[in-house]
Design a protein around this motif. Structure first.
Motif, mmCIF file in Angstrom:
data_model
loop_
_atom_site.group_PDB
_atom_site.id
_atom_site.type_symbol
_atom_site.label_atom_id
_atom_site.label_comp_id
_atom_site.label_asym_id
_atom_site.label_seq_id
_atom_site.Cartn_x
_atom_site.Cartn_y
_atom_site.Cartn_z
ATOM 1 N N GLU A 61 0.814 -1.212 0.000
ATOM 2 C CA GLU A 61 0.000 0.000 0.000
ATOM 3 C C GLU A 61 0.852 1.268 0.000
ATOM 4 O OE1 GLU A 61 -2.284 -3.337 1.039
ATOM 5 O OE2 GLU A 61 -0.727 -2.531 2.368
ATOM 6 N N GLY A 62 1.929 1.256 0.760
ATOM 7 C CA GLY A 62 2.750 2.459 0.896
ATOM 8 C C GLY A 62 3.444 2.873 -0.384
ATOM 9 N N LEU A 63 4.027 1.909 -1.096
ATOM 10 C CA LEU A 63 4.771 2.225 -2.316
ATOM 11 C C LEU A 63 3.890 2.872 -3.385
ATOM 12 C CD1 LEU A 63 7.308 2.125 -4.090
ATOM 13 C CD2 LEU A 63 6.720 -0.244 -4.661
ATOM 14 N N PRO A 64 2.772 2.276 -3.787
ATOM 15 C CA PRO A 64 1.962 2.917 -4.827
ATOM 16 C C PRO A 64 1.346 4.231 -4.385
ATOM 17 C CG PRO A 64 0.867 0.950 -3.996
ATOM 18 C CD PRO A 64 2.249 0.937 -3.449
ATOM 19 N N ALA A 65 1.081 4.402 -3.086
ATOM 20 C CA ALA A 65 0.545 5.673 -2.605
ATOM 21 C C ALA A 65 1.545 6.797 -2.817
ATOM 22 C CB ALA A 65 0.175 5.567 -1.121
ATOM 23 N N PHE A 66 2.813 6.526 -2.515
ATOM 24 C CA PHE A 66 3.826 7.556 -2.722
ATOM 25 C C PHE A 66 4.048 7.818 -4.207
ATOM 26 C CE2 PHE A 66 8.246 9.054 -3.122
ATOM 27 C CZ PHE A 66 8.177 10.183 -2.324
ATOM 28 N N LEU A 67 4.115 6.774 -5.008
ATOM 29 C CA LEU A 67 4.385 6.926 -6.441
ATOM 30 C C LEU A 67 3.253 7.639 -7.167
ATOM 31 C CD1 LEU A 67 5.936 3.444 -7.331
ATOM 32 C CD2 LEU A 67 7.132 5.595 -6.893
ATOM 33 N N SER A 68 2.053 7.568 -6.630
ATOM 34 C CA SER A 68 0.910 8.226 -7.263
ATOM 35 C C SER A 68 0.676 9.635 -6.736
ATOM 36 C CB SER A 68 -0.358 7.389 -7.058
ATOM 37 O OG SER A 68 -0.693 7.325 -5.682
ATOM 38 N N ASP A 110 15.696 1.435 -2.879
ATOM 39 C CA ASP A 110 15.406 1.225 -4.297
ATOM 40 C C ASP A 110 14.184 2.019 -4.762
ATOM 41 O OD1 ASP A 110 13.928 -0.714 -2.659
ATOM 42 O OD2 ASP A 110 13.173 -1.478 -4.556
ATOM 43 N N LEU A 111 13.492 2.665 -3.828
ATOM 44 C CA LEU A 111 12.357 3.511 -4.204
ATOM 45 C C LEU A 111 12.776 4.599 -5.186
ATOM 46 C CD1 LEU A 111 9.509 4.617 -4.053
ATOM 47 C CD2 LEU A 111 10.034 5.592 -1.818
ATOM 48 N N GLY A 112 14.033 5.026 -5.112
ATOM 49 C CA GLY A 112 14.497 6.046 -6.047
ATOM 50 C C GLY A 112 14.375 5.603 -7.493
ATOM 51 N N GLY A 113 14.602 4.314 -7.752
ATOM 52 C CA GLY A 113 14.449 3.786 -9.101
ATOM 53 C C GLY A 113 12.994 3.761 -9.531
ATOM 54 N N TYR A 114 12.117 3.324 -8.640
ATOM 55 C CA TYR A 114 10.686 3.320 -8.929
ATOM 56 C C TYR A 114 10.188 4.738 -9.236
ATOM 57 C CZ TYR A 114 9.901 -1.427 -6.993
ATOM 58 O OH TYR A 114 9.906 -2.773 -6.747
ATOM 59 N N ALA A 115 10.609 5.712 -8.408
ATOM 60 C CA ALA A 115 10.075 7.071 -8.514
ATOM 61 C C ALA A 115 10.415 7.726 -9.847
ATOM 62 C CB ALA A 115 10.590 7.918 -7.353
ATOM 63 N N GLN A 116 11.532 7.337 -10.464
ATOM 64 C CA GLN A 116 11.938 7.940 -11.728
ATOM 65 C C GLN A 116 11.478 7.140 -12.949
ATOM 66 O OE1 GLN A 116 12.516 11.189 -10.906
ATOM 67 N NE2 GLN A 116 13.902 11.117 -12.658
ATOM 68 N N ASP A 117 10.713 6.115 -12.721
ATOM 69 C CA ASP A 117 10.244 5.284 -13.828
ATOM 70 C C ASP A 117 8.854 5.734 -14.271
ATOM 71 O OD1 ASP A 117 9.530 3.356 -15.625
ATOM 72 O OD2 ASP A 117 9.628 1.680 -14.223
ATOM 73 N N PRO A 118 8.722 6.378 -15.428
ATOM 74 C CA PRO A 118 7.422 6.913 -15.851
ATOM 75 C C PRO A 118 6.371 5.848 -16.088
ATOM 76 C CG PRO A 118 9.024 7.064 -17.636
ATOM 77 C CD PRO A 118 9.784 6.662 -16.415
ATOM 78 N N LYS A 119 6.776 4.586 -16.205
ATOM 79 C CA LYS A 119 5.783 3.524 -16.403
ATOM 80 C C LYS A 119 4.961 3.273 -15.145
ATOM 81 C CE LYS A 119 8.728 0.407 -17.872
ATOM 82 N NZ LYS A 119 9.973 1.199 -18.054
ATOM 83 N N GLY A 120 5.499 3.622 -13.980
ATOM 84 C CA GLY A 120 4.758 3.356 -12.752
ATOM 85 C C GLY A 120 4.693 4.522 -11.793
ATOM 86 N N SER A 121 5.300 5.654 -12.154
ATOM 87 C CA SER A 121 5.375 6.781 -11.233
ATOM 88 C C SER A 121 4.754 8.040 -11.825
ATOM 89 C CB SER A 121 6.838 7.070 -10.880
ATOM 90 O OG SER A 121 6.957 8.247 -10.106
ATOM 91 N N LYS A 122 3.982 8.730 -10.992
ATOM 92 C CA LYS A 122 3.427 10.031 -11.371
ATOM 93 C C LYS A 122 4.228 11.181 -10.765
ATOM 94 C CE LYS A 122 -1.335 8.381 -11.904
ATOM 95 N NZ LYS A 122 -2.749 8.530 -11.451
ATOM 96 N N ILE A 123 5.355 10.865 -10.136
ATOM 97 C CA ILE A 123 6.140 11.895 -9.455
ATOM 98 C C ILE A 123 7.561 11.977 -10.013
ATOM 99 C CG2 ILE A 123 4.776 11.807 -7.324
ATOM 100 C CD1 ILE A 123 7.069 10.097 -6.124
ATOM 101 N N VAL A 124 7.751 11.611 -11.255
ATOM 102 C CA VAL A 124 9.077 11.711 -11.870
ATOM 103 C C VAL A 124 9.588 13.145 -11.758
ATOM 104 C CG1 VAL A 124 10.379 11.511 -14.021
ATOM 105 C CG2 VAL A 124 8.612 9.818 -13.462
ATOM 106 N N ASP A 125 10.795 13.298 -11.221
ATOM 107 C CA ASP A 125 11.438 14.599 -11.011
ATOM 108 C C ASP A 125 10.700 15.478 -10.000
ATOM 109 O OD1 ASP A 125 13.465 14.034 -12.865
ATOM 110 O OD2 ASP A 125 12.270 14.806 -14.541
ATOM 111 N N LYS A 126 9.775 14.908 -9.248
ATOM 112 C CA LYS A 126 9.013 15.676 -8.259
ATOM 113 C C LYS A 126 9.251 15.152 -6.836
ATOM 114 C CE LYS A 126 5.221 16.629 -11.508
ATOM 115 N NZ LYS A 126 3.767 16.447 -11.786
#
Length: 446
Positions: free
Chosen positions: A270-277, A288-304
């Motif tokens: 629950e925590g991971l997708p909440a932050f990424l969205s 490794d969340l840094g890799g997820y956060a910069q991946d536009p396929k699963g993150s809405k917060i790229v560079d944010k």
């Protein structure tokens, strides 16, 4: 009811699995592994069964495919929830089924698994293959904490888990907030954002508080180390009889009203997708969340997003990480393919392969080798995260108890922390009861 945030995470996992199946993800160069194995394909017709935790499913599939290409051996991967892997491995051994050859073990369980005869002593194998394994390349604290029991080693490190604090820069800028350096600042940030944004389904923090040791204890460990506390004293007795232990829990409880509802039901999933969205403004999470956060396929917060060290609290002014979770690979005692199992472990934990996994989005792998931590590829892949793990940060991290009875300690503390989060006990009572339980367990088993 379907949750769109969770659905997004699972869709992303499906995409990664598809990429693996299609060969879209990079494979290991045969020159990295044993050239003899690659040349003669000598394990053709042999089959290994790998038991792995669900957050490592991407790497499990990759290892299986790579190992078969290099050696001819087929690898069947079984993924289970992170809180069930040790139980499943133990039952497999005790039943005599011997289904699994290699297990992805949580480092705090290594003592119990070794004493119960579930995993093999590989000390002599490490010595024999030292030139290939390069054990001096492992971060020493991780190497010892993850593998050493009674002077012998029972596996090799695979995932050097620790946490950092990630935050949403867009939300912080909107309300004039700064990255927190103290837990009080973290809680104030959470309060401000939740008050302003909860009507929009946005909260000031995602607090991982599910009643699972690897989840709620990680969250507590971040605050315990932030306040300068420890789990154990130098003599091995409980260190929970401290002001720092109580203040750490008070800080955790203070964040709960301003967190993603509800902390007791908030896990990794629950925590991971909440932050990424963009639905949670702060989260203390694996690096490794840094890799997820910069991946536009699963993150809405790229560079944010931004990241900082775990905050401090009370009189403590020195940030310190904690080894939250952390996994190694071990040969099971019931394996009928121990020679092949050892070769797979050497591949999966090797210097070059580790670097590949560190730079693969979705791998779930964090640094455990100096070479991986300091590699140019990792620096490029995780430019914000890498500096926060360097310069001795990992070497000085707070480790959880690893004695044979460590799982009993974890369960006792987990119970008390959950009761406190549920409002059944206050911080003082919960920690006092946890300290009493720990003292009884240590005295009974010491």
């Amino acid at each position: 009811m379907s949750n769109p945030i969770i659905d997004q995470a699972y869709r992303r996992r499906t995409v990664l699995k598809t990429m693996l199946a299609s060969g879209a993800l990079p494979l290991l160069s045969s020159g990295v592994f044993s050239s003899a194995l690659a040349a003669d394909n000598r394990f053709a017709g042999r089959t290994l069964n790998l038991l792995i935790i669900q957050p490592h499913v991407v790497t499990g599939k990759k290892i299986a495919e790579d190992f078969e290409k290099l050696t001819g051996a087929k690898v069947n991967v079984t993924a289970v929830p992170y809180d069930q892997v040790s139980v499943k491995a133990t039952l497999d051994f005790q039943s005599g089924a011997g289904e699994f050859d290699v297990i992805d073990y949580f480092y705090t369980y290594k003592g119990q698994l070794a004493e119960d005869g579930v995993i093999e002593d590989v000390t002599d194998l490490i010595e024999k293959d030292k030139a290939e394994i390069q054990p001096d390349d492992f971060i020493q604290t991780i190497y010892d904490q993850y593998t050493l029991h009674d002077g012998r080693r029972y596996g090799l490190p695979y995932d050097g888990d620790s946490h950092l604090l990630f935050y949403n820069k867009e939300l912080f800028d909107r309300y004039g907030l700064k990255p927190p350096s103290t837990w009080d600042e973290y809680n104030e940030n959470a309060k401000v954002i939740t008050a302003a944004e909860s009507r929009n389904g946005i909260y000031g923090a995602a607090v991982l508080g599910a009643k699972i040791p690897v989840i709620i204890l990680s969250t507590y460990a971040n605050r315990l180390t932030g306040f300068g506390g420890n789990f154990l004293k130098a003599d091995g007795t409980s260190a929970l009889d401290s002001t720092e232990a109580v203040e750490a829990l008070k800080s955790l409880l203070a964040s709960a009203p301003h967190a993603l509802p509800t902390p007791l039901e908030t896990r990794f999933e629950e925590g991971l997708p909440a932050f990424l969205s963009g639905k949670a403004a702060q989260i203390d999470f694996w690096t490794d969340l840094g890799g997820y956060a910069q991946d536009p396929k699963g993150s809405k917060i790229v560079d944010k997003w931004g990241v900082t060290r775990i905050p401090v609290g009370g009189a403590n002014k020195t940030p310190r990480l904690a080894f939250n979770a952390g996994f190694g690979f071990a040969i099971t005692s019931g394996s009928k393919n121990k020679d092949v199992a050892w070769e797979l472990i050497k591949l999966a934990t090797s210097k070059d392969y580790h670097e590949q996994l560190l730079t693969l989005t979705g791998s779930g792998i964090d640094p455990d080798r100096h070479s991986g931590l300091n590699s140019e590829k990792f620096k490029a892949f995780q430019p914000l995260v890498q500096p926060l793990l360097a310069d001795g940060a990992l070497e000085n991290s707070l480790a959880w108890p690893t004695a044979v009875y460590a799982p009993k300690l974890e369960n006792a503390l987990t119970d008390e922390l959950a009761l406190a989060l549920a409002g059944t006990k206050n911080a003082e009572q919960a920690i006092a009861d946890a300290h009493k339980a720990w003292t009884n367990i240590i005295e009974a088993n010491g």
